[in-house]
Write an enzyme that holds these catalytic residues in place. Structure first.
Site, PDB file in Angstrom:
ATOM      1  N   ASP A   1      42.665  -7.456 171.339  1.00  7.28           N
ATOM      2  CA  ASP A   1      43.601  -7.428 170.220  1.00  7.28           C
ATOM      3  C   ASP A   1      44.962  -6.934 170.707  1.00  7.28           C
ATOM      4  O   ASP A   1      45.051  -6.266 171.746  1.00  7.28           O
ATOM      5  CB  ASP A   1      43.013  -6.471 169.168  1.00  7.28           C
ATOM      6  CG  ASP A   1      43.903  -6.266 167.972  1.00  7.28           C
ATOM      7  OD1 ASP A   1      44.574  -7.234 167.555  1.00  7.28           O
ATOM      8  OD2 ASP A   1      43.928  -5.129 167.455  1.00  7.28           O
TER       9      ASP A   1
ATOM     10  N   ASP B   1      47.898  -5.487 168.331  1.00  6.96           N
ATOM     11  CA  ASP B   1      48.458  -4.334 167.621  1.00  6.96           C
ATOM     12  C   ASP B   1      47.495  -3.154 167.612  1.00  6.96           C
ATOM     13  O   ASP B   1      46.332  -3.283 167.227  1.00  6.96           O
ATOM     14  CB  ASP B   1      48.823  -4.733 166.182  1.00  6.96           C
ATOM     15  CG  ASP B   1      49.936  -5.765 166.177  1.00  6.96           C
ATOM     16  OD1 ASP B   1      50.978  -5.492 166.781  1.00  6.96           O
ATOM     17  OD2 ASP B   1      49.725  -6.852 165.601  1.00  6.96           O
TER      18      ASP B   1
HETATM   19 MG   LIG Z   1      44.864  -4.229 165.917  1.00  8.97          MG
END
Ligand SMILES: [Mg+2]
Length: 177
Positions: A8, A10
């Site tokens: 991922d 963020d």
């Molecule tokens: Mg995230």
């Protein structure tokens, strides 16, 4: 056969929350600190300021200059030597973020193949062996092995291996390499 890892963006590669809190405080006059969000999210904790939050995220350049978490570049580069590394970001949550996210990845992770960038919504369709994510909703949807990246908002989440840093990830995936 090489195993595959989806990562991922963020709050896993990028310190998104730091910039969100800074700009949210500027926009609202509040003085929230990261530790105020233990097990909470801004969106649900301050419903009266959701517009301010949405507005700052919708700025086309918001995601372009986020800080990279310590050791992330070095460890992702090492992972990439032993695993098939993919980036899986729920960019559909903020569709104006695509250009900035792509440019950010190319700047900081130039050794990754852009064909391995997955700009998606629901990560249940990501078919890698592992997913490293801070969002328990995405880990729950994912069918492989989920690794929970520690974040202030996910403190009470259980059921996954929790990593606190990129050094932890290095230890988990590369200790025997
Ligand atoms: Mg995230």
């Amino acid at each position: 056969m090489r195993e595959s890892i989806a990562i991922d963006m963020d709050e896993v590669l990028a310190d998104t929350l730091k910039k969100v809190i800074f700009q949210f405080n500027e926009a609202t006059g509040l003085s929230i600190a990261e530790q105020d969000l233990y097990d909470k999210k801004l969106r649900t904790e301050y419903p009266e300021h959701v517009d301010a939050l949405n507005n700052l995220l919708l700025d086309k350049s918001f995601f372009r200059d986020l800080e990279v978490f310590p050791d992330a570049v070095r460890v992702v580069e090492r992972l990439n030597e032993h695993y098939d590394v993919f980036i899986a970001t729920a960019a559909m949550d903020v569709p104006t973020s695509f250009d900035a996210k792509y440019a950010w990845l190319r700047e900081h992770f130039p050794f990754l193949d852009p064909q391995h960038f997955i700009f998606c919504g629901y990560k249940g369709i990501v078919a890698t062996d592992y997913l490293i994510d801070d969002n328990p909703r995405q880990l729950k949807a994912f069918k492989g092995t989920g690794i929970l990246y520690n974040a202030i908002h996910n403190q009470s989440v259980e059921g996954y291996t929790r990593v606190n840093s990129w050094k932890d990830i290095e230890q988990y995936f590369l200790a025997d390499k």
